[in-house]
Enzyme design. Structure first.
Site, mmCIF file in Angstrom:
data_model
loop_
_atom_site.group_PDB
_atom_site.id
_atom_site.type_symbol
_atom_site.label_atom_id
_atom_site.label_comp_id
_atom_site.label_asym_id
_atom_site.label_seq_id
_atom_site.Cartn_x
_atom_site.Cartn_y
_atom_site.Cartn_z
ATOM 1 N N THR A 1 6.619 2.527 3.289
ATOM 2 C CA THR A 1 6.164 3.336 2.157
ATOM 3 C C THR A 1 6.498 4.814 2.305
ATOM 4 O O THR A 1 6.835 5.294 3.394
ATOM 5 C CB THR A 1 4.642 3.191 1.976
ATOM 6 O OG1 THR A 1 3.976 3.731 3.104
ATOM 7 C CG2 THR A 1 4.242 1.737 1.789
ATOM 8 N N ASP A 2 6.351 5.507 1.186
ATOM 9 C CA ASP A 2 6.489 6.965 1.194
ATOM 10 C C ASP A 2 5.118 7.580 1.482
ATOM 11 O O ASP A 2 4.157 6.865 1.775
ATOM 12 C CB ASP A 2 7.082 7.465 -0.124
ATOM 13 C CG ASP A 2 6.231 7.147 -1.341
ATOM 14 O OD1 ASP A 2 5.031 6.794 -1.191
ATOM 15 O OD2 ASP A 2 6.759 7.259 -2.464
ATOM 16 N N ALA A 3 5.001 8.874 1.357
ATOM 17 C CA ALA A 3 3.747 9.569 1.661
ATOM 18 C C ALA A 3 2.592 9.132 0.766
ATOM 19 O O ALA A 3 1.428 9.263 1.141
ATOM 20 C CB ALA A 3 3.948 11.080 1.556
ATOM 21 N N GLY A 4 2.903 8.569 -0.401
ATOM 22 C CA GLY A 4 1.864 8.139 -1.328
ATOM 23 C C GLY A 4 1.493 6.671 -1.194
ATOM 24 O O GLY A 4 0.708 6.158 -1.992
ATOM 25 N N VAL B 1 3.544 4.132 -1.583
ATOM 26 C CA VAL B 1 4.385 3.328 -2.467
ATOM 27 C C VAL B 1 5.652 2.937 -1.711
ATOM 28 O O VAL B 1 6.228 3.752 -0.987
ATOM 29 C CB VAL B 1 4.751 4.130 -3.745
ATOM 30 C CG1 VAL B 1 5.724 3.370 -4.626
ATOM 31 C CG2 VAL B 1 3.491 4.483 -4.515
#
Length: 126
Positions: A10-13, A15
């Site tokens: 995932t990314d920082a969020g 997602v």
């Protein structure tokens, strides 16, 4: 094939990062070989991606359990095309068409032998 989304996907969020959908599909293709006691690297060659058409429909998130479905949709002399669809809770979230070319270890395209075609049909036709 089932895949769990981990933090590293995932990314920082939280997602799933866009390129990881391609990784999930690659794992699913490889796993079909492994389940038959085989490897995607064959005696005379292996497969490389030539073209990918990807459609990102809905984002997956950290902790989601995904299912990847792989179907053979076209077979040619030295290449074949697959449709790979990723589902979350039976809802399609990603779909891609990938054209794979059979090449020698020297990097030259080669005709897919009858034995390899039979193997691909066994692996990718549901």
């Amino acid at each position: 094939m089932k895949i769990r989304v981990y933090y590293e996907d995932t990314d920082a969020g939280g997602v799933v990062y866009h390129s990881n959908y391609l990784n999930f599909c690659e794992r699913a293709r490889s796993e079909l070989f492994f389940k038959k006691g085989l490897t995607p690297v064959l005696e005379n060659g292996h497969f490389v991606a030539k073209k990918i058409e990807a459609d990102y429909i809905i984002s997956a998130k950290l902790g989601d359990e995904l299912k990847v479905k792989t179907e053979l949709i076209e077979m040619k002399g030295a290449s074949f095309k697959l449709l790979q669809t990723i589902y979350k809770e039976n809802k399609k979230i990603f779909e891609m068409k990938i054209t794979l070319v059979y090449i020698t270890f020297g990097g030259k395209p080669q005709k897919i032998t009858k034995e390899v075609k039979d193997l691909l049909l066994l692996l990718f036709v549901n």
